[in-house]
Motif scaffolding. Sequence first.
Motif, PDB file in Angstrom:
ATOM      1  N   GLY A 295     -33.717  72.224 -29.915  1.00 57.62           N
ATOM      2  CA  GLY A 295     -32.802  72.688 -28.869  1.00 57.62           C
ATOM      3  C   GLY A 295     -31.970  73.880 -29.341  1.00 57.62           C
ATOM      4  O   GLY A 295     -31.770  74.853 -28.595  1.00 57.62           O
ATOM      5  N   HIS A 296     -31.478  73.800 -30.583  1.00 59.27           N
ATOM      6  CA  HIS A 296     -30.705  74.908 -31.129  1.00 59.27           C
ATOM      7  C   HIS A 296     -31.563  76.158 -31.254  1.00 59.27           C
ATOM      8  O   HIS A 296     -31.090  77.283 -30.996  1.00 59.27           O
ATOM      9  N   LEU A 297     -32.844  75.936 -31.653  1.00 61.36           N
ATOM     10  CA  LEU A 297     -33.747  77.077 -31.789  1.00 61.36           C
ATOM     11  C   LEU A 297     -33.959  77.748 -30.435  1.00 61.36           C
ATOM     12  O   LEU A 297     -33.963  78.994 -30.340  1.00 61.36           O
ATOM     13  N   GLU A 298     -34.132  76.937 -29.391  1.00 66.94           N
ATOM     14  CA  GLU A 298     -34.314  77.509 -28.057  1.00 66.94           C
ATOM     15  C   GLU A 298     -33.060  78.286 -27.641  1.00 66.94           C
ATOM     16  O   GLU A 298     -33.146  79.349 -27.022  1.00 66.94           O
ATOM     17  N   TRP A 299     -31.865  77.747 -27.958  1.00 70.43           N
ATOM     18  CA  TRP A 299     -30.620  78.454 -27.632  1.00 70.43           C
ATOM     19  C   TRP A 299     -30.552  79.781 -28.376  1.00 70.43           C
ATOM     20  O   TRP A 299     -30.181  80.819 -27.807  1.00 70.43           O
ATOM     21  N   LEU A 300     -30.936  79.750 -29.684  1.00 67.11           N
ATOM     22  CA  LEU A 300     -30.929  80.973 -30.472  1.00 67.11           C
ATOM     23  C   LEU A 300     -31.921  81.994 -29.921  1.00 67.11           C
ATOM     24  O   LEU A 300     -31.645  83.202 -29.903  1.00 67.11           O
ATOM     25  N   LYS A 301     -33.084  81.479 -29.461  1.00 66.27           N
ATOM     26  CA  LYS A 301     -34.065  82.409 -28.875  1.00 66.27           C
ATOM     27  C   LYS A 301     -33.478  83.074 -27.629  1.00 66.27           C
ATOM     28  O   LYS A 301     -33.686  84.273 -27.394  1.00 66.27           O
ATOM     29  N   HIS A 304     -30.985  85.577 -28.739  1.00 65.66           N
ATOM     30  CA  HIS A 304     -31.689  86.732 -29.304  1.00 65.66           C
ATOM     31  C   HIS A 304     -32.238  87.615 -28.192  1.00 65.66           C
ATOM     32  O   HIS A 304     -32.122  88.860 -28.240  1.00 65.66           O
ATOM     33  N   ALA A 305     -32.808  86.991 -27.171  1.00 70.07           N
ATOM     34  CA  ALA A 305     -33.355  87.763 -26.051  1.00 70.07           C
ATOM     35  C   ALA A 305     -32.243  88.518 -25.325  1.00 70.07           C
ATOM     36  O   ALA A 305     -32.410  89.683 -24.932  1.00 70.07           O
ATOM     37  N   ALA A 306     -31.098  87.859 -25.134  1.00 73.83           N
ATOM     38  CA  ALA A 306     -29.974  88.513 -24.448  1.00 73.83           C
ATOM     39  C   ALA A 306     -29.457  89.687 -25.278  1.00 73.83           C
ATOM     40  O   ALA A 306     -29.126  90.764 -24.743  1.00 73.83           O
ATOM     41  N   ALA A 307     -29.403  89.480 -26.611  1.00 70.43           N
ATOM     42  CA  ALA A 307     -28.933  90.564 -27.477  1.00 70.43           C
ATOM     43  C   ALA A 307     -29.883  91.743 -27.427  1.00 70.43           C
ATOM     44  O   ALA A 307     -29.454  92.916 -27.395  1.00 70.43           O
ATOM     45  N   LEU A 308     -31.170  91.443 -27.411  1.00 73.66           N
ATOM     46  CA  LEU A 308     -32.153  92.530 -27.331  1.00 73.66           C
ATOM     47  C   LEU A 308     -32.005  93.299 -26.022  1.00 73.66           C
ATOM     48  O   LEU A 308     -32.094  94.538 -25.999  1.00 73.66           O
ATOM     49  N   ALA A 309     -31.763  92.583 -24.936  1.00 65.85           N
ATOM     50  CA  ALA A 309     -31.593  93.258 -23.644  1.00 65.85           C
ATOM     51  C   ALA A 309     -30.348  94.134 -23.669  1.00 65.85           C
ATOM     52  O   ALA A 309     -30.351  95.270 -23.145  1.00 65.85           O
ATOM     53  N   THR A 310     -29.269  93.632 -24.279  1.00 63.79           N
ATOM     54  CA  THR A 310     -28.037  94.419 -24.389  1.00 63.79           C
ATOM     55  C   THR A 310     -28.281  95.663 -25.217  1.00 63.79           C
ATOM     56  O   THR A 310     -27.809  96.768 -24.872  1.00 63.79           O
TER      57      THR A 310
END
Length: 333
Positions: A295-301, A304-310
């Motif tokens: 679950g934590h890994l999915e949250w981190l993913k 990470h995706a949101a950071a990449l979009a930013t």
Amino acid sequence: MTRASVLIPIHDKPTTLPLTVDTVLRQTVADLEVLLIGDGVTDDVRAVVAELTDGDERVRFLDFPKGPHHGERYRHDAVQEARSDAIFYLCDDDLLLPDHVADLLSLLEEHSFVQSLNGEVRPDGSVRFYAADLGDPEVVAMHLRDDIRFCSVSITGTAHTRALYDAADDRWDTTPTGWWPDHWQFRKLMRHPSYSGATSSRMTALQFPTSSDGRDTWSAEARVEELRPWHALVVAPGAQDEIDRRCESGRREQLVEERATIALLQRDLAWLRAEHEQTTEQKDWLRSKFDESQGHLEWLKGQHAAALATIERLDAKVARKDEVIARLRAKTG
């Protein structure tokens, strides 16, 4: 016709052979024969055989050269040579009680494959038993399994009808590596539809296995010294009563030993169950931690995706500002 044929494979035991044969010739059933199956016998054995055949016409010698393994193939030839339809077996360092042939002949009237109460004599004189009831389908099924080696039949103390042997798909032959000759051969007879087994309630054959209790390191003289007092007992009046008494004592001792073994096994089983439960608990804990980590890994993913979009949006803004700066520089020279 001869009532019983007793087959004894021989090779290199000249000291015990006379005692063995003597107990056959003393059977209460006198109308029998002894077939000594020579498998490349030594000179000492040959000399003993000459005395035995000269001393009693019921003793015959089938002289074969040394064959593969224990010369099992020659036992087929001996069955063919036998003058009886009741085929008995005996090792050349074991002994028969006087009623052995009579007991098994009685069983062969209703069955095709029979044995004495099976077990062995230990060097300390105690008797131990093999778990055997050849009339029990489950016991027979255990013998026929290939994934385990379960055997409660022996050469000594076993007899079968000629009809069963002739009907079998396979006969005595060289034993494959990893199998006991008696187990391998007798399984063939047990598989046949006409097989009908029975085990006597009495021990009428005494076995002194070379392969157990360190006897494989004994000298020939040591082996015969063990057999002499037993031979004296076997040929004395009341021998069967004494063996019955020893069997009863042996049953009690073996029962005590087996109960102690069962208690130890139960203790070990309880420990294994506790270990299993503890392992299960640890496994469940690890699984919950793994699920949390997943679950934590999915949250981190997601982060990470949101950071990449930013970063991509910021890169686009920077690129546009760079274009504006480049145009202003161009205008201002």
